[in-house]
Design an enzyme around this catalytic site. Structure first.
Site, short mmCIF file in Angstrom:
data_model
loop_
_atom_site.label_atom_id
_atom_site.label_comp_id
_atom_site.label_asym_id
_atom_site.label_seq_id
_atom_site.Cartn_x
_atom_site.Cartn_y
_atom_site.Cartn_z
N GLY A 1 -89.06 -54.22 5.78
CA GLY A 1 -89.97 -53.49 5.29
C GLY A 1 -91.35 -54.20 5.07
O GLY A 1 -91.65 -55.21 5.79
N CYS A 2 -92.34 -53.73 4.33
CA CYS A 2 -93.65 -54.41 4.35
C CYS A 2 -93.48 -55.88 4.21
O CYS A 2 -93.02 -56.53 3.36
CB CYS A 2 -94.48 -53.80 3.39
SG CYS A 2 -96.10 -54.58 3.32
#
Ligand code: SME
Length: 301
Positions: free
Chosen positions: A9-10
């Site tokens: 993810g981020c």
């Protein structure tokens, strides 16, 4: 020093998380396994480049193993989610582990297989060789250190559990006495997470008997199958109770307790004790508490 690449993810949050792992020497946020040369963040953001936001983790294998790093990777992702982690959506937020040496594959694969068998569903996480990796712009390196209130898809308590989990390893060391290990485990969890009651009950015949704990005085004995503790023992699984008033048979050692989590401790598949934590507020515990407290429980034996 060795390197492994995690798309989780981020990369702001993922980078921050792996920076906090003991034995990790350096973390670089960047883009992996895409189809263009030297992409910018803006280009990757269009979601047309094939790149995944990825963190390069350089680690000292004598301090932290690839197996441990891969297990930690799974604590910060939803491994069933396709192209979405937290609020972030797109192929650039797909999850994956990208390796640079074939010898690493069986070690990583064993962790994948373990997670998959626990979940009983196929994982949506890539496991493949690293094809390419480009560092992101300086602005994205150590982003959350530079911007402490910045967006992070990983819940804050995950970072607190990571610190607690690692400190516990050092605190317990090679102490072999289970009661001593339980006593310090209860104390450290209680101190770091600010819970209201944290303690152990030990299986003694047909009952659970109060063991080392931190917090107000508590019931000393609980029968098999009774209360939240007895249910976790009987069902051999973690029981999260968001509101004790909604749990039939809850044993109120104190009227102050409003929510609770109980994690069974297993030795060779048999429950030998439970870790019980109470809060004075409703809804304190969720899947993240369950995940980390189970990891902590495994560390006791
Ligand atoms: N509420 C627990 C009893 C133990 S106390 O919370 C410390 C239960 O229902 O099993």
């Amino acid at each position: 020093m060795k390197s492994i690449y995690f798309a989780a993810g981020c990369f702001w949050g993922a980078g921050h998380f792996f920076s906090g792992v003991d034995g990790v020497a350096a973390v670089t946020t960047g883009f992996a396994n895409g189809n263009t040369l030297n992409p910018s963040y803006k280009e990757v953001y269009t979601d047309t480049t094939g790149f995944a936001e990825t963190v390069k983790v350089e680690y000292n294998p004598s301090l932290v193993s690839l197996k441990e790093l891969t297990e930690l990777f799974f604590t910060i992702i939803d491994p069933l989610s396709v192209n979405r982690q937290g609020e972030d959506e797109g192929t650039r937020y797909r999850t994956g582990v990208y390796y640079t040496s074939d010898e690493e594959l069986p070690i990583i694969k064993a962790v994948f297989d373990d997670v998959e068998s626990r979940l009983g569903r196929p994982l949506a996480v890539e496991l493949c060789p690293l094809r390419n990796f480009y560092s992101a712009e300086e602005y994205h390196q150590h982003y959350l250190d530079k911007n402490p209130g910045g967006y992070c898809h990983i819940p804050l308590k995950t970072f607190r559990y990571l610190r607690l989990y690692q400190d516990l390893k050092n605190l317990l060391g090679d102490e072999s006495d289970l009661i001593a290990r339980m006593a310090n485990t209860a104390a450290l969890i209680h101190e770091r997470m600010h819970f209201w009651w944290t303690g152990f009950y030990l299986v003694r015949g047909e009952q659970l008997v109060l063991g080392p704990f931190q917090g107000p005085v508590a019931c000393t004995r609980i029968a098999f199958g009774r209360g939240v503790c007895g249910a976790a023992w009987k069902e051999r699984r973690t029981v999260v109770v968001p509101d004790v008033e909604q749990f039939p048979g809850h044993i109120a050692c104190s009227a102050a307790s409003r929510s609770e989590i109980v994690v069974p401790l297993l030795t060779d598949g048999t429950v030998t004790a439970v870790l019980d934590i109470d809060s004075t507020e409703v809804g304190t515990f969720d899947d993240i508490d369950a995940l980390w407290l189970e990891k902590i429980a495994e560390r006791l034996f």
